[in-house]
Design an enzyme around this catalytic site. Structure first.
Site, PDB file in Angstrom:
ATOM      1  N   GLU A  86      -0.527   1.111  -5.612  1.00 20.75           N
ATOM      2  CA  GLU A  86      -0.260  -0.108  -4.850  1.00 20.75           C
ATOM      3  C   GLU A  86      -0.242  -1.339  -5.746  1.00 20.75           C
ATOM      4  OE1 GLU A  86      -3.433  -0.230  -1.911  1.00 20.75           O
ATOM      5  OE2 GLU A  86      -3.643   1.932  -2.050  1.00 20.75           O
ATOM      6  N   HIS A 127       0.842  -1.209   0.000  1.00 20.03           N
ATOM      7  CA  HIS A 127       0.000   0.000   0.000  1.00 20.03           C
ATOM      8  C   HIS A 127       0.882   1.266   0.000  1.00 20.03           C
ATOM      9  CE1 HIS A 127      -3.283   2.663   1.055  1.00 20.03           C
ATOM     10  NE2 HIS A 127      -4.118   1.668   1.251  1.00 20.03           N
TER      11      HIS A 127
HETATM   12  O1  TA6 Z   1      -6.085   1.164  -0.912  1.00 20.52           O
HETATM   13  C1  TA6 Z   1      -7.146   2.053  -0.829  1.00 20.52           C
HETATM   14  C2  TA6 Z   1      -7.827   1.871   0.500  1.00 20.52           C
HETATM   15  O2  TA6 Z   1      -8.300   0.567   0.648  1.00 20.52           O
HETATM   16  C3  TA6 Z   1      -8.942   2.908   0.637  1.00 20.52           C
HETATM   17  O3  TA6 Z   1     -10.230   2.386   0.436  1.00 20.52           O
HETATM   18  C4  TA6 Z   1      -8.701   3.462   1.981  1.00 20.52           C
HETATM   19  O4  TA6 Z   1      -9.604   4.001   2.748  1.00 20.52           O
HETATM   20  C5  TA6 Z   1      -7.309   3.198   2.284  1.00 20.52           C
HETATM   21  O5  TA6 Z   1      -6.902   2.115   1.551  1.00 20.52           O
HETATM   22  C6  TA6 Z   1      -6.685   3.389   3.622  1.00 20.52           C
HETATM   23  O6  TA6 Z   1      -7.064   2.356   4.451  1.00 20.52           O
HETATM   24  P1  TA6 Z   1      -6.660   2.356   5.956  1.00 20.52           P
HETATM   25  O7  TA6 Z   1      -7.238   1.078   6.519  1.00 20.52           O
HETATM   26  O8  TA6 Z   1      -5.151   2.348   6.008  1.00 20.52           O
HETATM   27  O9  TA6 Z   1      -7.235   3.593   6.568  1.00 20.52           O
END
Ligand code: TA6
Length: 296
Positions: free
Chosen positions: A263, A159
């Site tokens: 990602e 991520h």
């Molecule tokens: O990768 C995108 C995502 O899944 C979004 O939907 C999002 O809100 C984000 O990642 C961050 O997630 P987190 O659980 O780290 O707040």
């Protein structure tokens, strides 16, 4: 080099001889810093990030395993990002070209507590390698170590939060004309238009079956990032924009302007491993600095 960081958490610092560096927390095997040979930070970490378990660190490179997002019964993005990893004392052999890279090998093994949440025993080895030109390679090797004869299935993402100077001047290439699932529209499937991707509002998309190379052009910084990936067919692109930013306690209200998540991921087709089988997924990040002629 292992140093004490925030709240007693420890991190590993890798320094490459040409001046680049990477910092990795044992907490989450989470890369929180990637600096080029000029010492410039290339990853975004929120000034509001909370370095305190069980909260995952906001920014850097969280590892989403064994579940991406809320696509399953586990907490969002799985639990690997909020477990304490250790050094791997039995790492995979070094490749032939290892002499010009610095490495750290971390491992996460399922604990009894994890097995209550996700009843599959695994060994997850992560190699973080930094080479000349500040090339950062993350290699994940995940093995099904269960003795019950059962396969398991998971989704995955690196991520990565890239640091950019102004999101409205950023362009992403390599995702044109592809199909994507739009998280802002109940994961409905759409097809991207022919142009490179630019940003003027919230984006949360899972691009499917993407090419192995994606580039991010940060025009304000005159810098280009390249993401190369292997074993990870999908690519998630996320920027929360202003409203969502305000809703996140560990993210500054205006910080959306300075970050973009792209990602390398395996989301649409979950990966299945039989007992004894191993999966490998790799993400390689590189950058072309402003002085380079390649930008012309
Ligand atoms: O990768 C995108 C995502 O899944 C979004 O939907 C999002 O809100 C984000 O990642 C961050 O997630 P987190 O659980 O780290 O707040």
């Amino acid at each position: 080099e292992v140093v004490k960081a925030i709240n007693g958490l420890e991190k590993v610092i890798l320094r490459e001889i040409h001046g680049s560096s990477v910092e990795v927390y044992f907490y989450g095997a989470h890369v929180t810093s990637w600096k080029n040979e000029q010492g410039e930070e290339l990853l975004f970490v929120s000034s509001k990030a909370i370095f305190k378990p069980p909260k995952p660190i906001r920014g850097g490179i969280p590892i989403c395993f064994p579940q991406f997002s809320d696509l399953g019964p586990l907490e969002a993005h799985g639990f690997a990002r909020n477990r304490l990893w250790t050094f791997d004392d039995n790492p995979p052999p070094l490749p032939a070209d290892a002499t010009n890279k610095v490495f750290a090998d971390l491992i996460l093994r399922s604990t009894k507590e994890d097995l209550k949440l996700w009843p599959h025993s695994f060994e997850y080895r992560l190699r973080i390698a930094l080479g000349p030109g500040a090339d950062l390679m993350l290699t994940s090797r995940i093995r099904n170590t269960s003795t019950d004869g059962k396969p398991f299935t998971f989704t995955f993402a690196y991520h990565t939060y890239f640091s950019v100077l102004d999101i409205s001047e950023v362009r992403v290439e390599g995702l044109e004309t592809l199909d994507y699932l739009d998280n802002c529209k109940k994961r409905e499937r759409f097809t991207e238009q022919g142009d490179s991707i630019t940003f003027e509002s919230e984006v949360d998309k899972i691009y499917l079956s993407t090419p192995t190379k994606i580039t991010i052009m940060d025009h304000e910084k005159k810098r280009t990032f390249a993401i190369r990936k292997d074993g990870l067919p999908d690519a998630v692109v996320w920027n929360p924009w202003d409203k969502k930013a305000k809703m996140m306690a560990d993210f500054g209200d205006d910080e959306y302007k300075n970050m973009l998540c792209v990602e390398a991921a395996a989301v649409e087709k979950p990966i299945t491993l039989k007992p004894g089988e191993e999966w490998r997924g790799r993400q390689e990040l590189s950058t072309v600095p402003s002085s380079s002629k390649q930008l012309d």
